[in-house]
Design a protein around this motif. Sequence first.
Motif, PDB file in Angstrom:
ATOM      1  N   MET A 165       1.053  -1.221   0.033  1.00 31.75           N
ATOM      2  CA  MET A 165       0.042   0.145  -0.045  1.00 31.75           C
ATOM      3  C   MET A 165       0.959   1.326   0.222  1.00 31.75           C
ATOM      4  SD  MET A 165      -2.956   0.939   2.588  1.00 31.75           S
ATOM      5  CE  MET A 165      -1.746   1.132   3.986  1.00 31.75           C
ATOM      6  N   SER A 166       0.620   2.265  -0.711  1.00 35.54           N
ATOM      7  CA  SER A 166       1.452   3.408  -0.995  1.00 35.54           C
ATOM      8  C   SER A 166       1.239   4.277   0.331  1.00 35.54           C
ATOM      9  CB  SER A 166       0.802   4.326  -2.061  1.00 35.54           C
ATOM     10  OG  SER A 166      -0.618   4.851  -1.741  1.00 35.54           O
ATOM     11  N   ASN A 167       2.640   5.153   0.679  1.00 39.07           N
ATOM     12  CA  ASN A 167       2.568   5.943   1.678  1.00 39.07           C
ATOM     13  C   ASN A 167       1.481   7.041   1.574  1.00 39.07           C
ATOM     14  OD1 ASN A 167       4.642   4.598   2.732  1.00 39.07           O
ATOM     15  ND2 ASN A 167       5.990   6.047   1.808  1.00 39.07           N
ATOM     16  N   GLN A 168       1.257   7.565   0.351  1.00 40.69           N
ATOM     17  CA  GLN A 168       0.116   8.451   0.161  1.00 40.69           C
ATOM     18  C   GLN A 168      -1.260   8.116   0.471  1.00 40.69           C
ATOM     19  OE1 GLN A 168      -0.871   9.499  -3.874  1.00 40.69           O
ATOM     20  NE2 GLN A 168      -1.815  11.518  -3.361  1.00 40.69           N
ATOM     21  N   LEU A 169      -1.632   6.883   0.326  1.00 35.62           N
ATOM     22  CA  LEU A 169      -3.088   6.072   0.800  1.00 35.62           C
ATOM     23  C   LEU A 169      -2.985   6.012   2.401  1.00 35.62           C
ATOM     24  CD1 LEU A 169      -5.736   4.998   0.291  1.00 35.62           C
ATOM     25  CD2 LEU A 169      -4.646   2.816  -0.267  1.00 35.62           C
ATOM     26  N   THR A 170      -1.972   5.675   2.732  1.00 30.84           N
ATOM     27  CA  THR A 170      -1.743   5.619   4.347  1.00 30.84           C
ATOM     28  C   THR A 170      -1.897   6.738   5.089  1.00 30.84           C
ATOM     29  OG1 THR A 170      -0.031   3.700   4.148  1.00 30.84           O
ATOM     30  CG2 THR A 170      -0.237   4.900   6.312  1.00 30.84           C
ATOM     31  N   GLU A 171      -1.584   7.935   4.397  1.00 31.74           N
ATOM     32  CA  GLU A 171      -1.550   9.127   4.919  1.00 31.74           C
ATOM     33  C   GLU A 171      -3.236   9.636   4.869  1.00 31.74           C
ATOM     34  OE1 GLU A 171       1.188  11.574   3.106  1.00 31.74           O
ATOM     35  OE2 GLU A 171       2.827  11.067   3.776  1.00 31.74           O
ATOM     36  N   ARG A 172      -3.794   9.473   3.540  1.00 23.78           N
ATOM     37  CA  ARG A 172      -5.078   9.703   3.646  1.00 23.78           C
ATOM     38  C   ARG A 172      -6.047   8.908   4.423  1.00 23.78           C
ATOM     39  NH1 ARG A 172      -7.204   8.287  -1.803  1.00 23.78           N
ATOM     40  NH2 ARG A 172      -8.949   9.742  -1.341  1.00 23.78           N
ATOM     41  N   LEU A 173      -5.802   7.735   4.780  1.00 28.08           N
ATOM     42  CA  LEU A 173      -6.635   6.689   5.703  1.00 28.08           C
ATOM     43  C   LEU A 173      -6.443   7.378   6.977  1.00 28.08           C
ATOM     44  CD1 LEU A 173      -5.842   3.220   4.417  1.00 28.08           C
ATOM     45  CD2 LEU A 173      -8.005   4.536   4.394  1.00 28.08           C
ATOM     46  N   ASN A 174      -5.237   7.591   7.315  1.00 26.05           N
ATOM     47  CA  ASN A 174      -5.028   8.560   8.794  1.00 26.05           C
ATOM     48  C   ASN A 174      -5.647   9.581   8.987  1.00 26.05           C
ATOM     49  OD1 ASN A 174      -3.222   6.237   9.395  1.00 26.05           O
ATOM     50  ND2 ASN A 174      -1.423   7.200   8.968  1.00 26.05           N
ATOM     51  N   ALA A 175      -6.149  10.518   8.077  1.00 29.01           N
ATOM     52  CA  ALA A 175      -6.579  11.567   8.074  1.00 29.01           C
ATOM     53  C   ALA A 175      -8.289  11.669   8.044  1.00 29.01           C
ATOM     54  CB  ALA A 175      -6.402  12.556   6.917  1.00 29.01           C
ATOM     55  N   ILE A 176      -8.704  10.617   7.917  1.00 30.36           N
ATOM     56  CA  ILE A 176     -10.045  10.213   7.910  1.00 30.36           C
ATOM     57  C   ILE A 176     -10.767  10.274   9.472  1.00 30.36           C
ATOM     58  CG2 ILE A 176     -12.004   8.762   7.514  1.00 30.36           C
ATOM     59  CD1 ILE A 176     -10.614   7.135   5.445  1.00 30.36           C
ATOM     60  N   LEU A 177     -10.451   9.818  10.230  1.00 34.50           N
ATOM     61  CA  LEU A 177     -11.089   9.891  11.638  1.00 34.50           C
ATOM     62  C   LEU A 177     -11.021  11.383  12.041  1.00 34.50           C
ATOM     63  CD1 LEU A 177     -12.272   8.487  13.883  1.00 34.50           C
ATOM     64  CD2 LEU A 177      -9.815   8.193  14.901  1.00 34.50           C
ATOM     65  N   PRO A 178      -9.852  12.095  12.086  1.00 37.63           N
ATOM     66  CA  PRO A 178      -9.898  13.424  12.598  1.00 37.63           C
ATOM     67  C   PRO A 178     -10.935  14.313  11.716  1.00 37.63           C
ATOM     68  CG  PRO A 178      -7.691  13.163  11.684  1.00 37.63           C
ATOM     69  CD  PRO A 178      -8.394  11.537  11.835  1.00 37.63           C
ATOM     70  N   LYS A 179     -10.923  14.119  10.502  1.00 39.46           N
ATOM     71  CA  LYS A 179     -11.755  14.782   9.454  1.00 39.46           C
ATOM     72  C   LYS A 179     -13.255  14.707   9.928  1.00 39.46           C
ATOM     73  CE  LYS A 179     -12.804  17.285   5.744  1.00 39.46           C
ATOM     74  NZ  LYS A 179     -12.408  16.703   4.251  1.00 39.46           N
ATOM     75  N   ILE A 180     -13.793  13.257   9.882  1.00 43.36           N
ATOM     76  CA  ILE A 180     -14.981  13.209  10.168  1.00 43.36           C
ATOM     77  C   ILE A 180     -15.784  13.394  11.569  1.00 43.36           C
ATOM     78  CG2 ILE A 180     -15.213  11.465   8.349  1.00 43.36           C
ATOM     79  CD1 ILE A 180     -15.178   9.238  10.193  1.00 43.36           C
ATOM     80  N   THR A 181     -14.650  13.668  12.689  1.00 43.76           N
ATOM     81  CA  THR A 181     -15.248  13.805  13.836  1.00 43.76           C
ATOM     82  C   THR A 181     -15.060  15.142  14.186  1.00 43.76           C
ATOM     83  OG1 THR A 181     -12.948  13.135  14.637  1.00 43.76           O
ATOM     84  CG2 THR A 181     -14.810  11.641  14.544  1.00 43.76           C
ATOM     85  N   SER A 182     -14.724  16.218  13.231  1.00 42.36           N
ATOM     86  CA  SER A 182     -14.326  17.516  13.551  1.00 42.36           C
ATOM     87  C   SER A 182     -15.643  18.528  13.483  1.00 42.36           C
ATOM     88  CB  SER A 182     -13.456  18.296  12.269  1.00 42.36           C
ATOM     89  OG  SER A 182     -14.073  18.282  11.176  1.00 42.36           O
ATOM     90  N   PRO A 183     -15.927  19.295  14.150  1.00 45.13           N
ATOM     91  CA  PRO A 183     -17.164  20.231  14.298  1.00 45.13           C
ATOM     92  C   PRO A 183     -17.349  20.838  12.964  1.00 45.13           C
ATOM     93  CG  PRO A 183     -15.933  20.590  16.337  1.00 45.13           C
ATOM     94  CD  PRO A 183     -14.710  19.715  15.366  1.00 45.13           C
ATOM     95  N   ASP A 184     -16.501  21.133  12.268  1.00 50.56           N
ATOM     96  CA  ASP A 184     -16.870  21.781  10.715  1.00 50.56           C
ATOM     97  C   ASP A 184     -17.289  21.014   9.979  1.00 50.56           C
ATOM     98  OD1 ASP A 184     -15.844  24.343  11.663  1.00 50.56           O
ATOM     99  OD2 ASP A 184     -13.858  24.050  10.424  1.00 50.56           O
ATOM    100  N   PHE A 185     -17.290  19.503  10.069  1.00 50.57           N
ATOM    101  CA  PHE A 185     -17.347  18.543   8.961  1.00 50.57           C
ATOM    102  C   PHE A 185     -18.648  18.079   9.378  1.00 50.57           C
ATOM    103  CE2 PHE A 185     -18.122  14.176   7.991  1.00 50.57           C
ATOM    104  CZ  PHE A 185     -17.677  14.378   6.642  1.00 50.57           C
ATOM    105  N   LEU A 186     -18.912  17.886  10.694  1.00 49.26           N
ATOM    106  CA  LEU A 186     -20.470  17.519  11.014  1.00 49.26           C
ATOM    107  C   LEU A 186     -21.404  18.488  10.921  1.00 49.26           C
ATOM    108  CD1 LEU A 186     -18.929  15.149  14.080  1.00 49.26           C
ATOM    109  CD2 LEU A 186     -20.128  14.503  12.070  1.00 49.26           C
ATOM    110  N   GLY A 187     -20.914  19.894  11.010  1.00 50.83           N
ATOM    111  CA  GLY A 187     -21.777  21.021  10.962  1.00 50.83           C
ATOM    112  C   GLY A 187     -21.993  21.596   9.836  1.00 50.83           C
ATOM    113  N   GLY A 188     -21.500  20.838   8.771  1.00 47.76           N
ATOM    114  CA  GLY A 188     -21.385  21.185   7.375  1.00 47.76           C
ATOM    115  C   GLY A 188     -20.963  22.600   7.021  1.00 47.76           C
ATOM    116  N   GLN A 189     -19.852  23.048   7.612  1.00 49.11           N
ATOM    117  CA  GLN A 189     -19.255  24.095   7.492  1.00 49.11           C
ATOM    118  C   GLN A 189     -18.099  24.077   6.319  1.00 49.11           C
ATOM    119  OE1 GLN A 189     -20.157  26.792   9.556  1.00 49.11           O
ATOM    120  NE2 GLN A 189     -21.371  25.317  10.453  1.00 49.11           N
TER     121      GLN A 189
END
Length: 203
Positions: A1-25
């Motif tokens: 698996m590429s390092n790029q995909l690893t980095e993208r996967l690691n960024a999912i959790l903080p993104k989808i739990t952020s207030p901006d994301f959940l609030g549609g900002q």
Amino acid sequence: MSNQLTERLNAILPKITSPDFLGGQKIGGEVPFHVFDYPAEDELRIREHLTFLIDKLPKQAPDLKVAHVNLFDFLIDYIKGRGYFEKSLEKERALGSAKAVKSIKSIASAEKLADHFNNVIMGNQPDLVLVSGVGSSYPIIRTHELLNNLHKHMGLTPLVMFYPGVYDKITLKLFGKASLAFDSSSTDRKRKARYYRAFRLID
């Protein structure tokens, strides 16, 4: 698996739990649909990461109500609920896969599936919906058609679709192949229907 995909996967959790994301900002009033595209050959790794996310989310965001929908399982349950599962298997054995798929699609249109999605999934009022199983449910479920029909049901609830292919913010190409995104015999109107406007979850 590429390092790029690893980095993208690691960024999912903080993104989808952020207030901006959940609030549609920061999405300018658009429908909060997001696509995480990835190489189809990394499907097993994506499934592993989804398992990790589903386990981790209640711990990191205990008040967040998350629904995970595997489209293949969702489709099977829908067909069984209409008493058509055994019939479809018999049709496949007798007439082949192509005839069986055509028959299933006649009772499982994108509009009907979206209505069922609304009743079964959105009826529980989730704060976030994760969708997987796109490749497994093809060709019965066409992603762009389902998403278009879900617009009226989702409201401001963010939806994240894990997509085995390429999404360039305009076109969905399943497995990265334009031939599966566009039927060469389609009219211009049908070809344009394959275009879809959503946000890439992680660039």
